[in-house]
Design a protein around this motif. Structure first.
Motif, PDB file in Angstrom:
ATOM      1  N   ARG A 193       0.834  -1.202   0.000  1.00 44.96           N
ATOM      2  CA  ARG A 193       0.000   0.000   0.000  1.00 44.96           C
ATOM      3  C   ARG A 193       0.871   1.255   0.000  1.00 44.96           C
ATOM      4  O   ARG A 193       0.644   2.187  -0.750  1.00 44.96           O
ATOM      5  CB  ARG A 193      -0.944  -0.002   1.211  1.00 44.96           C
ATOM      6  CG  ARG A 193      -1.886   1.195   1.237  1.00 44.96           C
ATOM      7  CD  ARG A 193      -2.787   1.195   2.448  1.00 44.96           C
ATOM      8  NE  ARG A 193      -2.025   1.253   3.685  1.00 44.96           N
ATOM      9  CZ  ARG A 193      -2.050   0.334   4.638  1.00 44.96           C
ATOM     10  NH1 ARG A 193      -2.815  -0.732   4.538  1.00 44.96           N
ATOM     11  NH2 ARG A 193      -1.316   0.487   5.724  1.00 44.96           N
ATOM     12  N   ARG A 194       1.892   1.266   0.836  1.00 46.81           N
ATOM     13  CA  ARG A 194       2.765   2.441   0.914  1.00 46.81           C
ATOM     14  C   ARG A 194       3.475   2.687  -0.414  1.00 46.81           C
ATOM     15  O   ARG A 194       3.587   3.832  -0.873  1.00 46.81           O
ATOM     16  CB  ARG A 194       3.773   2.268   2.050  1.00 46.81           C
ATOM     17  CG  ARG A 194       4.716   3.437   2.225  1.00 46.81           C
ATOM     18  CD  ARG A 194       3.944   4.735   2.479  1.00 46.81           C
ATOM     19  NE  ARG A 194       4.836   5.859   2.608  1.00 46.81           N
ATOM     20  CZ  ARG A 194       4.908   6.614   3.687  1.00 46.81           C
ATOM     21  NH1 ARG A 194       4.126   6.385   4.732  1.00 46.81           N
ATOM     22  NH2 ARG A 194       5.751   7.609   3.725  1.00 46.81           N
ATOM     23  N   ALA A 195       3.937   1.638  -1.063  1.00 42.85           N
ATOM     24  CA  ALA A 195       4.604   1.789  -2.360  1.00 42.85           C
ATOM     25  C   ALA A 195       3.639   2.358  -3.392  1.00 42.85           C
ATOM     26  O   ALA A 195       4.015   3.239  -4.187  1.00 42.85           O
ATOM     27  CB  ALA A 195       5.165   0.448  -2.828  1.00 42.85           C
ATOM     28  N   LEU A 196       2.401   1.876  -3.391  1.00 42.30           N
ATOM     29  CA  LEU A 196       1.394   2.404  -4.325  1.00 42.30           C
ATOM     30  C   LEU A 196       1.108   3.880  -4.052  1.00 42.30           C
ATOM     31  O   LEU A 196       0.962   4.677  -4.987  1.00 42.30           O
ATOM     32  CB  LEU A 196       0.101   1.591  -4.229  1.00 42.30           C
ATOM     33  CG  LEU A 196       0.168   0.145  -4.726  1.00 42.30           C
ATOM     34  CD1 LEU A 196      -1.100  -0.613  -4.333  1.00 42.30           C
ATOM     35  CD2 LEU A 196       0.385   0.097  -6.228  1.00 42.30           C
ATOM     36  N   ILE A 197       1.027   4.245  -2.781  1.00 41.80           N
ATOM     37  CA  ILE A 197       0.787   5.643  -2.409  1.00 41.80           C
ATOM     38  C   ILE A 197       1.917   6.521  -2.921  1.00 41.80           C
ATOM     39  O   ILE A 197       1.685   7.584  -3.507  1.00 41.80           O
ATOM     40  CB  ILE A 197       0.614   5.781  -0.879  1.00 41.80           C
ATOM     41  CG1 ILE A 197      -0.734   5.204  -0.449  1.00 41.80           C
ATOM     42  CG2 ILE A 197       0.756   7.234  -0.427  1.00 41.80           C
ATOM     43  CD1 ILE A 197      -0.900   5.034   1.048  1.00 41.80           C
ATOM     44  N   GLU A 198       3.144   6.102  -2.713  1.00 42.95           N
ATOM     45  CA  GLU A 198       4.289   6.913  -3.129  1.00 42.95           C
ATOM     46  C   GLU A 198       4.390   7.023  -4.643  1.00 42.95           C
ATOM     47  O   GLU A 198       4.921   8.017  -5.152  1.00 42.95           O
ATOM     48  CB  GLU A 198       5.581   6.358  -2.523  1.00 42.95           C
ATOM     49  CG  GLU A 198       5.640   6.588  -1.029  1.00 42.95           C
ATOM     50  CD  GLU A 198       6.928   6.110  -0.387  1.00 42.95           C
ATOM     51  OE1 GLU A 198       7.916   5.821  -1.120  1.00 42.95           O
ATOM     52  OE2 GLU A 198       6.961   6.026   0.853  1.00 42.95           O
ATOM     53  N   ARG A 199       3.892   6.032  -5.379  1.00 43.83           N
ATOM     54  CA  ARG A 199       3.903   6.111  -6.845  1.00 43.83           C
ATOM     55  C   ARG A 199       2.776   6.988  -7.383  1.00 43.83           C
ATOM     56  O   ARG A 199       2.929   7.621  -8.419  1.00 43.83           O
ATOM     57  CB  ARG A 199       3.803   4.717  -7.457  1.00 43.83           C
ATOM     58  CG  ARG A 199       5.131   4.010  -7.534  1.00 43.83           C
ATOM     59  CD  ARG A 199       5.160   2.890  -8.555  1.00 43.83           C
ATOM     60  NE  ARG A 199       4.020   2.006  -8.510  1.00 43.83           N
ATOM     61  CZ  ARG A 199       3.989   0.818  -7.915  1.00 43.83           C
ATOM     62  NH1 ARG A 199       5.057   0.376  -7.304  1.00 43.83           N
ATOM     63  NH2 ARG A 199       2.924   0.078  -7.952  1.00 43.83           N
ATOM     64  N   LEU A 200       1.632   7.015  -6.696  1.00 45.99           N
ATOM     65  CA  LEU A 200       0.471   7.731  -7.233  1.00 45.99           C
ATOM     66  C   LEU A 200       0.342   9.158  -6.710  1.00 45.99           C
ATOM     67  O   LEU A 200       0.024  10.070  -7.470  1.00 45.99           O
ATOM     68  CB  LEU A 200      -0.819   6.965  -6.930  1.00 45.99           C
ATOM     69  CG  LEU A 200      -2.099   7.599  -7.478  1.00 45.99           C
ATOM     70  CD1 LEU A 200      -2.046   7.733  -9.004  1.00 45.99           C
ATOM     71  CD2 LEU A 200      -3.312   6.790  -7.060  1.00 45.99           C
ATOM     72  N   PHE A 201       0.580   9.363  -5.434  1.00 45.76           N
ATOM     73  CA  PHE A 201       0.387  10.684  -4.841  1.00 45.76           C
ATOM     74  C   PHE A 201       1.684  11.475  -4.853  1.00 45.76           C
ATOM     75  O   PHE A 201       2.770  10.906  -4.689  1.00 45.76           O
ATOM     76  CB  PHE A 201      -0.074  10.543  -3.381  1.00 45.76           C
ATOM     77  CG  PHE A 201      -1.512  10.143  -3.231  1.00 45.76           C
ATOM     78  CD1 PHE A 201      -2.505  11.105  -3.150  1.00 45.76           C
ATOM     79  CD2 PHE A 201      -1.874   8.816  -3.156  1.00 45.76           C
ATOM     80  CE1 PHE A 201      -3.835  10.743  -2.993  1.00 45.76           C
ATOM     81  CE2 PHE A 201      -3.194   8.434  -3.002  1.00 45.76           C
ATOM     82  CZ  PHE A 201      -4.188   9.415  -2.931  1.00 45.76           C
ATOM     83  N   THR A 202       1.565  12.809  -4.990  1.00 48.84           N
ATOM     84  CA  THR A 202       2.728  13.659  -4.787  1.00 48.84           C
ATOM     85  C   THR A 202       3.076  13.611  -3.297  1.00 48.84           C
ATOM     86  O   THR A 202       2.241  13.272  -2.460  1.00 48.84           O
ATOM     87  CB  THR A 202       2.452  15.104  -5.215  1.00 48.84           C
ATOM     88  OG1 THR A 202       1.387  15.635  -4.418  1.00 48.84           O
ATOM     89  CG2 THR A 202       2.109  15.182  -6.703  1.00 48.84           C
ATOM     90  N   GLU A 203       4.302  13.947  -2.964  1.00 46.37           N
ATOM     91  CA  GLU A 203       4.755  13.835  -1.579  1.00 46.37           C
ATOM     92  C   GLU A 203       3.937  14.703  -0.620  1.00 46.37           C
ATOM     93  O   GLU A 203       3.738  14.344   0.539  1.00 46.37           O
ATOM     94  CB  GLU A 203       6.240  14.192  -1.486  1.00 46.37           C
ATOM     95  CG  GLU A 203       6.847  13.863  -0.165  1.00 46.37           C
ATOM     96  CD  GLU A 203       8.359  13.986  -0.157  1.00 46.37           C
ATOM     97  OE1 GLU A 203       8.939  13.705   0.908  1.00 46.37           O
ATOM     98  OE2 GLU A 203       8.958  14.361  -1.178  1.00 46.37           O
ATOM     99  N   ASP A 204       3.449  15.853  -1.091  1.00 48.06           N
ATOM    100  CA  ASP A 204       2.676  16.755  -0.228  1.00 48.06           C
ATOM    101  C   ASP A 204       1.180  16.748  -0.568  1.00 48.06           C
ATOM    102  O   ASP A 204       0.454  17.696  -0.264  1.00 48.06           O
ATOM    103  CB  ASP A 204       3.230  18.168  -0.309  1.00 48.06           C
ATOM    104  CG  ASP A 204       3.114  18.766  -1.708  1.00 48.06           C
ATOM    105  OD1 ASP A 204       2.885  18.011  -2.682  1.00 48.06           O
ATOM    106  OD2 ASP A 204       3.234  19.991  -1.833  1.00 48.06           O
ATOM    107  N   ALA A 205       0.702  15.674  -1.157  1.00 50.68           N
ATOM    108  CA  ALA A 205      -0.708  15.567  -1.549  1.00 50.68           C
ATOM    109  C   ALA A 205      -1.631  15.743  -0.346  1.00 50.68           C
ATOM    110  O   ALA A 205      -1.254  15.439   0.787  1.00 50.68           O
ATOM    111  CB  ALA A 205      -0.962  14.211  -2.198  1.00 50.68           C
TER     112      ALA A 205
END
Length: 120
Positions: free
Chosen positions: A23-35
């Protein structure tokens, strides 16, 4: 211009990813760091905030999955779509409507969520 349906599908994949590392890897690929993510139940910023919020929803609704509730509509950098939370073939337990704002063609910078149907 972003491919809106692909962004929405990748977004819901995060909500369905119960393995914390994946889940964390998917978040880091899809969202910008400050999303940012904002809905009636909370407002968070950044990868840690999104990850914590999603993990909390997964605990609350264990065993249920998110799916698109219809077509994804978008223009410029913004898309909207309805999602369902439930079990395959059953009436959704929760129905929501999200608006995502893309950063470039393949990242999300902001999410604005709305809840249309929630359990009593």
């Amino acid at each position: 211009m972003p491919e809106y349906t692909t962004l929405a599908e990748r977004y819901l994949e995060i909500w369905n990813a119960t393995d914390a590392v994946r889940r964390r890897a998917l978040i880091e690929r899809l969202f910008t760091e400050d999303a940012t993510y904002t809905d009636p139940l909370g407002s968070v910023r950044g990868w840690d905030g999104v990850d914590t919020f999603v993990a909390g929803a997964q605990q609350q609704f264990a065993g249920l999955t998110f799916s698109l509730g219809g077509a994804v509509d978008g223009h410029h950098d913004t898309a909207r779509f309805t999602w369902h939370l439930g079990q395959d073939g059953a009436e959704p337990v929760v129905i929501g409507f999200d608006v995502i704002v893309a950063e470039g063609d393949d990242r999300i910078g902001n999410v604005y969520g709305f809840l249309d149907k929630v359990p009593g």
